[in-house]
Each structure stands twice: as C-alpha cells, then as structure tokens.
Design a protein around this motif. Structure first.
Motif, PDB file in Angstrom:
ATOM      1  N   ILE A 442       0.818  -1.216   0.000  1.00  0.00           N
ATOM      2  CA  ILE A 442       0.000   0.000   0.000  1.00  0.00           C
ATOM      3  C   ILE A 442       0.852   1.267   0.000  1.00  0.00           C
ATOM      4  O   ILE A 442       0.603   2.173  -0.804  1.00  0.00           O
ATOM      5  CB  ILE A 442      -1.004  -0.037   1.172  1.00  0.00           C
ATOM      6  N   PRO A 443       1.865   1.408   0.876  1.00  0.00           N
ATOM      7  CA  PRO A 443       2.715   2.599   0.745  1.00  0.00           C
ATOM      8  C   PRO A 443       3.373   2.701  -0.635  1.00  0.00           C
ATOM      9  O   PRO A 443       3.543   3.809  -1.157  1.00  0.00           O
ATOM     10  CB  PRO A 443       3.757   2.403   1.855  1.00  0.00           C
ATOM     11  N   LEU A 444       3.743   1.548  -1.223  1.00  0.00           N
ATOM     12  CA  LEU A 444       4.328   1.568  -2.568  1.00  0.00           C
ATOM     13  C   LEU A 444       3.323   2.119  -3.579  1.00  0.00           C
ATOM     14  O   LEU A 444       3.660   2.990  -4.392  1.00  0.00           O
ATOM     15  CB  LEU A 444       4.754   0.152  -2.961  1.00  0.00           C
ATOM     16  N   PHE A 445       2.086   1.632  -3.530  1.00  0.00           N
ATOM     17  CA  PHE A 445       1.063   2.122  -4.449  1.00  0.00           C
ATOM     18  C   PHE A 445       0.802   3.609  -4.227  1.00  0.00           C
ATOM     19  O   PHE A 445       0.568   4.359  -5.183  1.00  0.00           O
ATOM     20  CB  PHE A 445      -0.231   1.330  -4.264  1.00  0.00           C
ATOM     21  N   GLN A 446       0.822   4.063  -2.978  1.00  0.00           N
ATOM     22  CA  GLN A 446       0.587   5.475  -2.695  1.00  0.00           C
ATOM     23  C   GLN A 446       1.658   6.339  -3.346  1.00  0.00           C
ATOM     24  O   GLN A 446       1.350   7.392  -3.931  1.00  0.00           O
ATOM     25  CB  GLN A 446       0.555   5.712  -1.183  1.00  0.00           C
ATOM     26  N   ARG A 447       2.911   5.913  -3.227  1.00  0.00           N
ATOM     27  CA  ARG A 447       3.992   6.690  -3.849  1.00  0.00           C
ATOM     28  C   ARG A 447       3.862   6.679  -5.375  1.00  0.00           C
ATOM     29  O   ARG A 447       4.092   7.703  -6.033  1.00  0.00           O
ATOM     30  CB  ARG A 447       5.348   6.123  -3.424  1.00  0.00           C
ATOM     31  N   GLN A 448       3.505   5.533  -5.932  1.00  0.00           N
ATOM     32  CA  GLN A 448       3.379   5.449  -7.388  1.00  0.00           C
ATOM     33  C   GLN A 448       2.213   6.287  -7.895  1.00  0.00           C
ATOM     34  O   GLN A 448       2.313   6.930  -8.948  1.00  0.00           O
ATOM     35  CB  GLN A 448       3.217   3.979  -7.790  1.00  0.00           C
ATOM     36  N   ILE A 449       1.107   6.308  -7.158  1.00  0.00           N
ATOM     37  CA  ILE A 449      -0.026   7.151  -7.554  1.00  0.00           C
ATOM     38  C   ILE A 449       0.351   8.621  -7.460  1.00  0.00           C
ATOM     39  O   ILE A 449      -0.001   9.427  -8.337  1.00  0.00           O
ATOM     40  CB  ILE A 449      -1.255   6.843  -6.672  1.00  0.00           C
ATOM     41  N   ALA A 450       1.097   9.008  -6.415  1.00  0.00           N
ATOM     42  CA  ALA A 450       1.518  10.404  -6.266  1.00  0.00           C
ATOM     43  C   ALA A 450       2.408  10.843  -7.425  1.00  0.00           C
ATOM     44  O   ALA A 450       2.386  12.017  -7.824  1.00  0.00           O
ATOM     45  CB  ALA A 450       2.237  10.584  -4.929  1.00  0.00           C
TER      46      ALA A 450
END
Length: 629
Positions: A442-450
C-alpha cells in the motif's frame, strides 16, 4: 420568543374559535382578556417543556415532541376546568382545534427560524462540494437531511443498485440506478460520492470503489449512523475518508481483554526490532498495559530514537530503556535479560523484504537465524517466563530465503520449547502481510499514484492475506498469554485479497481512473512486471500440522513437526559455515537439508567449484526424523 408567542397565540385562539363557530359571533362573545389569559397559560405550558431555553439553531425533533405533549396537558387541564365550572357557552371542541393550530405554529416558526439561522450563519461551500449519496436507504435519507441542515455539502441525488428505486424520490432527492453513474456525474458536476450503506461488505465496497473510480469521483463513507440521529450533528462528524481496513476483506479481529495484559502488566518486557513496523506497534500496545519496564532493542539508531521519543511523549509515566545493537550480539542480549530481569520477550527483529534477502542471502540468514538462536538460548538461560517469535506466512512451504529463514527460526523456538519448556514458554505467531507496514504494497502504491503511475504488480493473479498493524501486535501479545509451549498461532484472516483488486481500489480512492486500452484517457496505468525471485502467487498460513482451537475464537493454534534439538543445532552450525563461503548453491543445499519443503523457484547462477566444507554425511541427513513436540 416569549414576546412573539404572546402576540401570536391570541390569534391562534381566535382562528380556533372562528373554525369552530363559523363566524365572529362566538369569537366576539369572549373579551380580549380571555385571549390574553389563554396566551399566558399556553406560554406557561411551553415554558415547562424548556422551549424558551433552547437554542433555535440546534432545536430538534425531541424538543418539539415534548412541546406538543406539554400543550396537550395544558389543553386537557383547561377542558377539566371548563367541565368543572359547567360553562355551557364555551365549545370544548375548540380546545382540540387550538392544540393543532398552536402546535403547527410552534413547529413552523421554530423550524423556519432554525433553517434561516443556519443558512445565514454557516459560510456556504462552493459549488465544487456538490455530492451524491450511494445508497438510498434509511442511512442515506438521514445523511441527506443532515447535509441540508449543515450547509457543508449540497446533495443532488442518490445512486442505488435496486431497480425498484429508480426515478423515485427519497428525502427530496431523485434516485438513479448505478448504471447511469458516469452520465449523471458529468451532468451534475459531482466531485464526491458518499457511500451510505452501513452494512456493506468489504467485497462489495471494493466493487463500489472501482465503479466510482471509473466514473472519476472521489469517495467517502458514512462511518457512524448513530451521529445522524442527533440533529446537532454535521456531516463532518459522520463522514470520513476510506481507510485501509475498509479494504481488508473482513472485519478486524478484536482482542480479548483478559488475555491482553497477562504477560505484560507489571512485568519486565523486551521487544527486539522495536523500531520496525510491528515492533513499534507492539511497544505502543504494551505501553498501554502498564509494564514494570519496557526494554527496546534495535540496531537502527534512527528507528530506536524515533520510537523512544514517541513513547516518552505519549506515555510520560512509562519506564522504558533503549538498547542500541544487533539481536545477533549474544553478550548484549544476555546482559539486557540479566540486568533488566526480563520476564517476557517479543522477538520481532528480522529482515523481511523478500527481494532484498534473496539478493543478500548471507546477511538475511545470519540475522534471522542467528538472531532467533541467540534470543532463544538467552531466554532459556535467563529463565524468561514467555518468549514469542514473530514469524511469517512465507515460512509455510517457502520458495525464498526469507521464508526459509523464518521457518528455521520457528524450528529453533520449537527445539527450545522441547529442551527448556519447563522454565520458559516458547511460541510462534505467524501472520500475513501487514497493511501500512514498511515495504507493504500500500505505501508503494501510494507513492506510485503520487508520481502519476504506473502501479507495478508482479502478476495479475497474485493474492495475499492482509491484516492491520494493531491486529498483528494484539495477536502477538495474546499468543504469549495462550501458549503452552512450541505452539504456532495463526489469525483467522478470512479470504486473501487480489493485489490487482487492491490496486484498482486505491486508484478509485483517489478519484482517478485506470488507464486501459478501453479507457485510454485514464490517469493511472497498471503494469505487470513478473514475479520476483522466490515470490509465490498465493501465500499459505497452515501446513499439515494439527490445528487446535485457542482461547480466542478467531485465533488458531497449531502443533507442527520439528527437528530434534541436537540435529537442528548441528545443521545450523553447518549452515553458518556455508554462509562463510558465500556460495549460494551450498547455502541453499544446507537450507534445504533443514527445511525440506524449501523449493527455490530459480536456479542459482553458475559459480566456481565450492571449497570442501565439513557437513553432515548424507546418511545422517536422511536420518533426520521429525517428531511432534
């Protein structure tokens, strides 16, 4: 309010007399004094209901109901008085008409003034706060009314999956079927949709999120239906952003209070890896349970400093000692246990990132295997009461070095339970991926979405079990209280979640859309990069071991096969000697000898011939006979 009512109530009585008599003859029979007397008596009744002490802007249905009841009591008393004095001229049915008129006046005047004050005392939000409500049930209707009263949002319509509600009107808003979601979102310039379905399942919630994400709207959810019953509540009190636990696929498992503090309250407690995601949450949970002293051990200075400062700020009365160093340092661990008279150990220190450990197998094995061995031996020598190992679902039929190292750590604790179980209770806790932990998806996806994407997923079918960080910490603490020795505890984690579904839901949570061949105008693309070395498509939590119920209905207890302590000790010695050579093939062979289920998915690269190393003869390895503790 009193002055206005004193002027209005005589007119209410006059209207009642006119309706009863049909002309002014009956109304004029009684002089002005009678009308003033009726108004004064009515105001006295209204005062008994606390109407004149209420703040009109927050007046609610309960107060108006009490007011109506007080008026009814006053009319009934007047009827009794008229009956007692036997006034034949006065039409007693006019009193009932008067009650209806006065109650209508009170409700209309107060509600009208309340709406006027709210509309002119609350700064109106811009048009961009136009919202729709998903779910045209009772909760949605109450939410729509609350939004209108507060002025923070402007609801324009409902969306619902039920065809029978299509084009109906609820709470003054039109209901549309969800098939028209995209069309109406654009037509009404809707930017936010609030999900008002209190009993929605996580699976359906993920489906709704994906549909709303395809429509390009951000999503919020109704969190507390009880707040809507209070007329003073605002949408901000009852509407919140979606959280990770909403996507978990199951309801969080609550702890049992009687188990929670059994191994902590009033005891000396050591947490290894105290600065990590699980270790730090363990420290927070333990701090609330009143330990005599909490010892923190971590090799990262920054992580140790961070958790120590947080505990000092949040729990100023907590006795805590921070120890900087590696869990593989036997002298350091022994000194902490001896000097602190530690009674409970939670061993959370480990390398856990599969690709990093797969690329650095020597350090991964030394840290995870030697660390567990040092802690287990030190705990036995110091006669610690309870020692809990935090393991992983990747230890079940491992396909990577990280999982194999955690399985070896489990074998170490099982051997310690067999050898020293009379003085120290050793147990293991095995769980899946932890939402929000370092290295979590989830933190990985958050960074990628940002960054605007793409979201990288190893395989379209990859799935994982997920749990919350507090759940993981609570499971570890409760496991120590339930352990008998050599147990493996596993949380009932429901069904695994597909990572692809999780990625699409996170895109929808941000109000963005997925970029696909069918939707080339989407903002975020999902790319499949292939499985990492040693990565499984689907993780497992249970082996062929015997499963028993525990004291907690959602926690399972297992007894698994184990190696004899003397054989295991010899194998670990040979494994550490193999690590000294840095020869992957030899290291993997020794890991395979200890963890027979270990099946590496990729062959090791070709290397130079390995030097001669004294290892147990093949016959001895074949004679490793598992036995049940």
């Amino acid at each position: 309010m009193v002055v206005i009512d004193l002027l209005a109530l005589p007119f209410c009585f006059l209207i009642a007399m006119l309706l009863r008599g049909g002309d002014l003859k009956l109304a004029m029979h009684y002089g002005p004094a009678s009308y003033v007397l009726v108004a004064v008596v009515t105001i006295a009744a209204l005062s008994m209901s606390d109407l004149y002490r209420a703040v009109i802007r927050f007046i609610d249905q309960r107060l108006l109901s009490v007011t109506g009841l007080a008026l009814a009591v006053a009319v009934l008393c007047a009827y009794v008085v008229l009956f007692a004095i036997n006034d034949e001229m006065f039409p007693r049915s006019a009193l009932a008409i008067y009650w209806f008129i006065v109650f209508s006046y009170v409700v209309t005047s107060r509600i009208g003034m309340r709406n006027f004050l709210r509309n002119h005392s609350t700064r109106r939000r811009p048009v961009s706060d136009t919202v729709a409500i998903y779910g045209a049930g009772e909760a949605g209707a109450q939410l729509a009314q609350t939004m209108r009263n507060s002025g923070e949002y402007r609801p324009v319509c409902f969306f619902d999956d039920k065809h029978v509600l299509n084009d109906r009107t609820i709470a003054g808003l039109r209901v549309f079927h969800t098939d028209r979601l995209v069309e109406l979102v654009q037509a009404h310039n809707i930017r936010t949709v609030v999900i008002a379905i209190p009993s929605v399942s996580p699976e359906r919630l993920r489906d709704i999120m994906q549909r709303l994400g395809q429509a390009g709207v951000s999503t919020k959810i109704l969190s507390r239906l009880v707040d809507l019953a209070d007329d003073k509540a605002t949408p901000r009190d009852s509407i919140r952003e979606l959280k990770f636990e909403d996507l978990l696929g199951r309801a969080p498992v609550p702890p049992r209070v009687d188990l929670f503090a059994r191994c902590v309250r009033g005891k000396q407690v050591l947490v290894t890896g105290a600065g990590g995601s699980i270790g730090s949450e363990l420290c927070r949970q333990i701090a609330t349970l009143g330990p005599a002293c909490l010892h923190l051990l971590d090799h990262s200075e920054y992580a140790l400093y961070t958790i120590r400062q947080e505990l000092a700020t949040r729990f100023p009365e907590l006795a805590a000692e921070a120890h900087l160093g590696s869990v593989c340092n036997a002298d350091l661990v022994a000194r902490i246990l001896h000097d602190g008279a530690v009674q409970t150990i939670y061993h959370a220190a480990a390398y856990k990132h599969v690709p990093l450990v797969e690329a650095n197998i020597v350090e991964g094995l030394r840290n995870n295997v030697l660390g567990a061995q040092v802690v287990a031996e030190a705990a036995a020598r110091a006669r610690v009461e309870t020692c809990v190992l935090i393991s992983s679902d990747k230890a079940v039929r491992p396909t990577n070095i990280m999982g194999a190292s955690k399985r070896i750590a489990e074998l170490i604790f099982q051997a310690a339970a067999a050898r020293h179980g009379a003085h120290t209770t050793f147990c293991m806790v095995r769980f899946g991926n932890v939402l929000g932990s370092s290295g979590s998806v989830i933190p990985l996806f958050q960074r990628q979405i940002a960054r605007g994407g793409p979201l990288t997923i190893t395989h379209p079918e990859v799935s994982r079990y997920f749990m919350l960080i507090p759940e993981a910490a609570q499971l570890v603490i409760q496991a120590g209280a339930m352990a008998k020795g050599g147990d493996v505890f596993v949380l009932d984690m429901g069904e695994p979640v597909r990572i692809l579904d999780l990625a699409r839901t996170m895109i929808a949570m941000t109000g963005l859309t997925e970029k696909t061949p069918q939707n080339p105008g989407g903002e975020i693309e999902i790319k499949f990069v292939g499985l990492f070395p040693g990565e499984k498509l689907h993780e497992e939590l249970l082996t062929e071991g015997v499963v028993f119920p525990s004291e907690h209905p959602r926690i399972m207890r297992m007894k698994e096969n184990a190696l004899r302590p003397s054989v295991l000790e010899t194998c670990i010695t040979c494994l550490m000697m193999a690590c000294d050579t840095h020869e992957r093939a030899m290291i993997e062979s020794m890991v395979k000898a200890i963890v027979t289920e270990y099946t590496p998915q990729q062959a090791a690269p070709a290397t130079a011939p390995a030097p001669v190393l004294a290892v147990p003869e093949p016959g001895l390895i074949k004679k490793f006979v598992p036995f049940r503790i």
